[in-house]
Motif scaffolding. Structure first.
Motif, short mmCIF file in Angstrom:
data_model
loop_
_atom_site.label_atom_id
_atom_site.label_comp_id
_atom_site.label_asym_id
_atom_site.label_seq_id
_atom_site.Cartn_x
_atom_site.Cartn_y
_atom_site.Cartn_z
N ILE A 82 0.82 -1.21 0.00
CA ILE A 82 0.00 0.00 0.00
C ILE A 82 0.86 1.27 0.00
O ILE A 82 0.43 2.32 -0.46
CB ILE A 82 -1.00 -0.02 1.18
N GLY A 83 2.10 1.15 0.47
CA GLY A 83 3.00 2.31 0.52
C GLY A 83 3.59 2.70 -0.83
O GLY A 83 4.22 3.76 -0.94
N GLU A 90 8.09 0.59 3.00
CA GLU A 90 7.98 0.32 4.44
C GLU A 90 7.67 1.61 5.20
O GLU A 90 6.86 1.62 6.13
CB GLU A 90 9.28 -0.29 4.96
N GLN A 91 8.31 2.68 4.81
CA GLN A 91 8.14 3.98 5.48
C GLN A 91 6.75 4.56 5.24
O GLN A 91 6.12 5.08 6.17
CB GLN A 91 9.20 4.94 4.95
N ALA A 146 -2.52 2.30 5.39
CA ALA A 146 -3.08 1.02 5.83
C ALA A 146 -3.90 1.22 7.10
O ALA A 146 -5.02 0.70 7.21
CB ALA A 146 -1.98 0.00 6.07
N LYS A 147 -3.36 1.97 8.03
CA LYS A 147 -4.08 2.21 9.30
C LYS A 147 -5.41 2.91 9.04
O LYS A 147 -6.44 2.53 9.61
CB LYS A 147 -3.22 3.05 10.23
N HIS A 149 10.19 -5.67 3.66
CA HIS A 149 11.42 -5.75 2.86
C HIS A 149 12.64 -5.87 3.76
O HIS A 149 13.76 -5.65 3.32
CB HIS A 149 11.55 -4.55 1.93
N THR A 150 12.42 -6.22 5.02
CA THR A 150 13.49 -6.42 5.99
C THR A 150 13.50 -7.90 6.34
O THR A 150 12.54 -8.41 6.90
CB THR A 150 13.24 -5.57 7.26
N TYR A 151 14.59 -8.57 5.98
CA TYR A 151 14.59 -10.03 6.06
C TYR A 151 15.44 -10.58 7.20
O TYR A 151 15.53 -11.79 7.35
CB TYR A 151 15.08 -10.62 4.73
#
Length: 163
Positions: free
Chosen positions: A58-59, A76-77, A83-84, A108-110
């Protein structure tokens, strides 16, 4: 109409005129649900996973508008706020919204995966991205070895890409 159905329609409207992005989140949701069900997630975790799968990108829209880029970190930012708003407007519970926004802010943080919902979301997104980006077998094998952890996700990756 249930919440996931309403959310799917809201996300289609959100990405109106962008069939590629709509097709993407529909496919990620389908794989997430398939893996989550096979991995026997409890109902609440599966619901959170499905909600996150539908909204994980959604970002992209606000990132493109603000920065003319849709890189993973920008997604991510910029993703949690819309979304909220959407999830709140649709009547999702606060605990669901909180976890989904966390997953959006980290998808995207694994290296800090902290739950089966997070792991499966990443695997489902990879299954779709590996195909959509037409990545070579070497990249698929690297993702299989580094990213995939669930038995179902590993099996799907090997089967889909004939490894």
């Amino acid at each position: 109409m249930d919440l996931l159905h309403e959310l799917t329609l809201s996300m289609i409207k959100y990405y109106q005129g962008d069939p590629k992005r709509i097709q993407h989140f529909i496919k990620v949701h389908s794989f997430a649900r398939l893996i989550g069900t096979a991995e026997k997630l409890d109902d609440e975790t599966l619901f959170i996973l499905e909600t996150a799968a539908l909204t994980h990108d959604i970002g992209i829209k606000p990132a493109e508008l603000k920065f003319n880029s849709c890189g993973g970190k920008l997604q991510e930012q910029e993703g949690p706020m819309p979304a909220k708003i959407m999830l709140t407007d649709l009547g999702f519970a606060p605990n669901v919204i909180e976890r989904v926004c966390y997953l959006i802010a980290h998808h995207h943080t694994y290296d800090k995966i902290d739950g089966k919902d997070y792991q499966i979301l990443i695997e489902a997104d990879f299954l779709v991205n590996l195909y959509e980006d037409n990545l070579p077998e070497k990249a698929v094998r690297t993702a299989l070895n580094r990213i995939f952890k669930t038995e179902t996700g590993i099996s799907l990756c090997k089967t889909i890409f004939n490894l």
